[in-house]
Design a protein around this motif. Structure first.
Motif, PDB file in Angstrom:
ATOM      1  N   TYR A   1      10.283 -13.666  10.315  1.00 25.28           N
ATOM      2  CA  TYR A   1      10.342 -15.040  10.907  1.00 25.28           C
ATOM      3  C   TYR A   1      10.677 -16.009  10.052  1.00 25.28           C
ATOM      4  CZ  TYR A   1       7.659 -11.928  14.144  1.00 25.28           C
ATOM      5  OH  TYR A   1       7.107 -10.812  15.255  1.00 25.28           O
ATOM      6  N   ARG A   2      10.926 -17.109  10.600  1.00 25.75           N
ATOM      7  CA  ARG A   2      11.104 -18.246   9.983  1.00 25.75           C
ATOM      8  C   ARG A   2      10.193 -19.460  10.550  1.00 25.75           C
ATOM      9  NH1 ARG A   2      17.114 -21.013   9.810  1.00 25.75           N
ATOM     10  NH2 ARG A   2      16.789 -21.158  11.952  1.00 25.75           N
ATOM     11  N   GLN A   3       9.497 -20.250   9.591  1.00 27.88           N
ATOM     12  CA  GLN A   3       8.643 -21.281  10.260  1.00 27.88           C
ATOM     13  C   GLN A   3       9.162 -22.674   9.502  1.00 27.88           C
ATOM     14  OE1 GLN A   3       4.730 -20.870   8.647  1.00 27.88           O
ATOM     15  NE2 GLN A   3       3.983 -21.914  10.438  1.00 27.88           N
ATOM     16  N   SER A   4       9.764 -23.548  10.611  1.00 27.57           N
ATOM     17  CA  SER A   4      10.151 -24.835  10.199  1.00 27.57           C
ATOM     18  C   SER A   4       9.468 -25.773  11.161  1.00 27.57           C
ATOM     19  CB  SER A   4      11.513 -24.974  10.241  1.00 27.57           C
ATOM     20  OG  SER A   4      12.104 -24.543  11.535  1.00 27.57           O
ATOM     21  N   LEU A   5       9.530 -27.041  10.497  1.00 29.40           N
ATOM     22  CA  LEU A   5       8.767 -28.262  11.092  1.00 29.40           C
ATOM     23  C   LEU A   5       9.468 -28.473  12.805  1.00 29.40           C
ATOM     24  CD1 LEU A   5       8.394 -30.924   8.367  1.00 29.40           C
ATOM     25  CD2 LEU A   5       6.647 -29.786   9.597  1.00 29.40           C
ATOM     26  N   GLY A   6      10.746 -28.442  12.645  1.00 25.93           N
ATOM     27  CA  GLY A   6      11.235 -28.696  13.976  1.00 25.93           C
ATOM     28  C   GLY A   6      11.338 -27.519  15.086  1.00 25.93           C
ATOM     29  N   GLN A   7      11.365 -26.370  14.441  1.00 25.13           N
ATOM     30  CA  GLN A   7      11.389 -25.204  15.406  1.00 25.13           C
ATOM     31  C   GLN A   7      10.277 -24.016  15.441  1.00 25.13           C
ATOM     32  OE1 GLN A   7      14.114 -24.827  17.174  1.00 25.13           O
ATOM     33  NE2 GLN A   7      14.916 -26.540  16.050  1.00 25.13           N
ATOM     34  N   GLY A   8       9.246 -24.614  14.669  1.00 23.53           N
ATOM     35  CA  GLY A   8       7.760 -23.602  14.843  1.00 23.53           C
ATOM     36  C   GLY A   8       8.349 -22.256  14.137  1.00 23.53           C
ATOM     37  N   LEU A   9       7.438 -21.344  14.799  1.00 25.74           N
ATOM     38  CA  LEU A   9       7.964 -19.861  14.472  1.00 25.74           C
ATOM     39  C   LEU A   9       8.912 -19.303  14.939  1.00 25.74           C
ATOM     40  CD1 LEU A   9       4.199 -18.821  13.339  1.00 25.74           C
ATOM     41  CD2 LEU A   9       5.953 -17.942  11.966  1.00 25.74           C
ATOM     42  N   GLU A  10       9.842 -18.741  14.395  1.00 22.76           N
ATOM     43  CA  GLU A  10      11.112 -17.970  15.060  1.00 22.76           C
ATOM     44  C   GLU A  10      11.206 -16.534  14.545  1.00 22.76           C
ATOM     45  OE1 GLU A  10      14.643 -20.779  15.524  1.00 22.76           O
ATOM     46  OE2 GLU A  10      13.994 -21.053  13.508  1.00 22.76           O
ATOM     47  N   PHE A  11      11.272 -15.756  15.457  1.00 20.08           N
ATOM     48  CA  PHE A  11      11.681 -14.297  15.190  1.00 20.08           C
ATOM     49  C   PHE A  11      12.937 -14.272  14.534  1.00 20.08           C
ATOM     50  CE2 PHE A  11      11.959 -10.026  15.404  1.00 20.08           C
ATOM     51  CZ  PHE A  11      13.247  -9.622  16.050  1.00 20.08           C
ATOM     52  N   LEU A  12      13.462 -13.597  13.544  1.00 23.08           N
ATOM     53  CA  LEU A  12      14.916 -13.245  13.031  1.00 23.08           C
ATOM     54  C   LEU A  12      15.233 -12.000  13.258  1.00 23.08           C
ATOM     55  CD1 LEU A  12      14.396 -15.358   9.593  1.00 23.08           C
ATOM     56  CD2 LEU A  12      15.340 -15.960  11.821  1.00 23.08           C
ATOM     57  N   ILE A  13      14.493 -10.866  12.888  1.00 19.64           N
ATOM     58  CA  ILE A  13      15.183  -9.741  12.821  1.00 19.64           C
ATOM     59  C   ILE A  13      13.798  -8.688  12.754  1.00 19.64           C
ATOM     60  CG2 ILE A  13      15.572  -9.671  10.401  1.00 19.64           C
ATOM     61  CD1 ILE A  13      17.924  -7.736  10.915  1.00 19.64           C
ATOM     62  N   TYR A  14      13.775  -7.303  13.291  1.00 23.20           N
ATOM     63  CA  TYR A  14      12.954  -6.398  12.770  1.00 23.20           C
ATOM     64  C   TYR A  14      13.647  -5.088  12.373  1.00 23.20           C
ATOM     65  CZ  TYR A  14      12.579  -4.353  17.508  1.00 23.20           C
ATOM     66  OH  TYR A  14      12.759  -3.572  18.561  1.00 23.20           O
TER      67      TYR A  14
END
Lengths: 116, 114
Positions: free
Chosen positions: A35-48
């Motif tokens: 996952y990726r956590q950034s200020l503008g986008q919150g917590l986003e799933f990338l891959i599993y």
């Protein structure tokens, strides 16, 4: 027991360089998530991953992003030709199985990536 | 695409006040529901989860959440907060037809004044 570990904890790179982020899941966990956590986008799933296979890569933002998992254990997330918008905290999680979506995902401390 | 919405971005409470954080998700079939917490300087950890059975779920540190299927909601509650509850709280949803991935809400930052 040991939790999910990630390295490095911090990475500063210049725009255009490639970076590799590493994740060591909890021993015995067959499913692994990025996952990726950034200020503008919150917590986003990338891959599993289930084992070494990646059934769902839908969250990877561009073809500059790739990930692999070897031996059903360690995973590496690679970002090629980094851009400033790639700056974020990259989180890895693992769960015992993928067969039940209710399995708890255990998160690592993350890698903070800063692209200058 | 499925989505998760948390209504409050920042909540400020005094100690002993009651807490309720809202979470709604979009329709998409059978769901598994989670609340995660991130204390300052620490990594995400599970507070509680629901996947079947009693819609009122109890978690760690006195937190509970209620799944209301008709409202597509999974609100988090605590009757009396403590300063140590200061943290960011994330609602996350897994849809059964989407493998294991979690879709997170935007998070709610909770500040508890001593």
């Amino acid at each position: 027991g040991a939790g999910v570990s990630q390295s490095p904890s911090n990475k500063v790179t210049e725009k255009g360089k490639d970076v590799e982020l590493r994740c060591d899941p909890i021993s015995g966990h067959t499913a692994l998530y990025w996952y990726r956590q950034s200020l503008g986008q919150g917590l986003e799933f990338l891959i599993y991953f289930q084992g070494n296979s990646a059934p769902d890569k839908s969250g990877l933002p561009s073809d500059r992003f790739s990930a692999e998992r070897t031996g059903g254990s360690v995973s590496t997330l690679t970002i090629q030709r980094t851009q400033q918008e790639d700056s974020a905290v990259y989180l890895c999680a693992s769960s015992l199985t993928l067969l039940a979506g209710a399995d708890t995902q255990y998160f690592g401390p993350g890698t903070r990536l800063t692209v200058l | 695409a499925q989505s998760v919405s948390q209504h409050n971005h920042h909540v400020i409470l005094s100690e002993a006040a009651s807490l309720e954080l809202g979470c709604n998700y979009s329709y998409g079939g059978t769901v598994n529901l989670f609340w995660y917490v991130q204390y300052p300087g620490q990594h995400l950890q599970l507070l509680l989860k629901y996947f079947s059975g009693d819609p009122l779920v109890k978690g760690i540190k006195g937190f509970e959440a209620e799944f209301i299927k008709s409202k597509f909601s999974f609100n988090l509650r605590k009757p009396s907060v403590q300063w140590s509850d200061t943290a960011e709280y994330f609602c996350a949803v897994n849809w059964d037809n989407q493998g294991g991935k979690l879709i997170f809400g935007q998070g709610t930052e909770l500040s508890v004044k001593p």
